[in-house]
Design a protein around this motif. Structure first.
Motif, mmCIF file in Angstrom:
data_model
loop_
_atom_site.group_PDB
_atom_site.id
_atom_site.type_symbol
_atom_site.label_atom_id
_atom_site.label_comp_id
_atom_site.label_asym_id
_atom_site.label_seq_id
_atom_site.Cartn_x
_atom_site.Cartn_y
_atom_site.Cartn_z
ATOM 1 N N HIS A 1 3.952 -5.520 12.941
ATOM 2 C CA HIS A 1 4.325 -4.603 11.855
ATOM 3 C C HIS A 1 5.157 -5.311 10.792
ATOM 4 C CE1 HIS A 1 6.294 -0.430 10.826
ATOM 5 N NE2 HIS A 1 5.769 -1.003 9.775
ATOM 6 N N ALA B 1 -4.571 2.845 7.705
ATOM 7 C CA ALA B 1 -4.548 1.600 8.473
ATOM 8 C C ALA B 1 -3.963 1.832 9.861
ATOM 9 C CB ALA B 1 -3.744 0.540 7.723
ATOM 10 N N LEU C 1 3.199 -7.158 8.080
ATOM 11 C CA LEU C 1 2.324 -6.406 7.189
ATOM 12 C C LEU C 1 3.026 -6.157 5.856
ATOM 13 C CD1 LEU C 1 0.949 -3.852 9.778
ATOM 14 C CD2 LEU C 1 -0.148 -5.967 8.975
ATOM 15 N N ALA D 1 -6.555 3.450 12.067
ATOM 16 C CA ALA D 1 -7.506 2.420 12.504
ATOM 17 C C ALA D 1 -6.887 1.550 13.597
ATOM 18 C CB ALA D 1 -7.941 1.570 11.310
ATOM 19 N N ALA D 2 -5.612 1.190 13.426
ATOM 20 C CA ALA D 2 -4.921 0.387 14.446
ATOM 21 C C ALA D 2 -4.791 1.155 15.755
ATOM 22 C CB ALA D 2 -3.544 -0.032 13.926
ATOM 23 N N PRO E 1 0.812 -1.214 0.000
ATOM 24 C CA PRO E 1 0.000 0.000 0.000
ATOM 25 C C PRO E 1 0.846 1.265 0.000
ATOM 26 C CG PRO E 1 -0.067 -1.092 2.146
ATOM 27 C CD PRO E 1 0.707 -1.979 1.214
ATOM 28 N N ALA F 1 -2.610 4.930 2.383
ATOM 29 C CA ALA F 1 -3.253 3.695 2.856
ATOM 30 C C ALA F 1 -2.606 3.202 4.146
ATOM 31 C CB ALA F 1 -3.176 2.619 1.780
ATOM 32 N N ILE F 2 -1.289 3.337 4.240
ATOM 33 C CA ILE F 2 -0.595 2.928 5.469
ATOM 34 C C ILE F 2 -1.041 3.809 6.623
ATOM 35 C CG2 ILE F 2 1.653 2.801 6.608
ATOM 36 C CD1 ILE F 2 2.826 2.079 3.826
#
Length: 140
Positions: free
Chosen positions: A129, A20, A132, A23-24, A12, A16-17
Motif C-alpha cells: 500500500h 483498484a 502505491l 480488484a485487489a 488517483p 479509482a482507489i
C-alpha cells in the motif's frame, strides 16, 4: 507538506482507489483459493491467515480510500487479532456451526501462531500500500 500540481494529477481519486481496491480484494481471494488448492497443511493455513489480514486491509481502503497505509494495516491487524482472541470465548465456534459465512469470517478455534501470520499479512499489505500513488501521498 503541500501537494504539487504534478502530484495531484498522478494520484488517483477516491473512485479509482476504490475500484483498484475491489480488484485487489478479488485477487486476494483468488490467491487464497489458489493456495488452498495447490498446497495443504500449515502452508495453506498460514498463508490463508496472512491473506485474511491483507483482505481486511483492502476492505479498509475500500471504505476509506485516502487512509494512510499504516492506519489501514493497524486496523486490519487489530480486527484479525480481535477475531482470533474472540475464538477463546467459544462464540465464533457456535456461530460457525450455524453459518458458513460466520465460519469463513470468524473461524472457530484459537491458534496462537495465527497471531503472527496476521501480523505478517498486515506488514505485507502495508508494504504494498505505501508504494502505491495514493499511499505515497498519504504518507506525506
Amino acid at each position: 507538506m503541500r501537494e504539487t500540481p504534478a502530484a495531484r494529477t498522478s494520484v488517483p481519486g477516491a473512485a479509482a482507489i476504490r475500484a483498484a481496491a475491489v480488484a485487489a480484494a478479488l485477487l486476494t481471494v483468488a490467491a487464497g483459493l489458489g493456495v488452498r488448492s495447490a498446497a495443504g497443511g500449515d502452508v495453506a493455513k498460514y498463508a490463508g491467515d496472512a491473506l485474511y489480514t491483507v483482505l481486511i486491509h483492502i476492505l479498509v481502503v475500500v471504505l476509506v480510500p485516502r487512509v494512510r497505509p499504516g492506519t489501514a494495516a493497524a486496523v486490519a491487524l487489530a480486527f484479525s487479532w480481535a477475531v482470533e482472541l474472540a475464538q477463546l470465548t467459544g462464540v465464533p465456534a457456535e456461530l460457525s456451526r450455524q453459518s458458513t459465512v460466520a465460519r469463513l469470517v470468524l473461524g472457530s478455534t484459537f491458534n496462537a501462531p495465527d497471531l503472527f501470520w496476521y501480523a505478517a499479512g498486515a506488514a505485507l499489505a502495508w508494504a504494498v500500500h505505501r508504494r502505491l500513488p495514493a499511499g505515497r501521498l498519504a504518507r506525506a
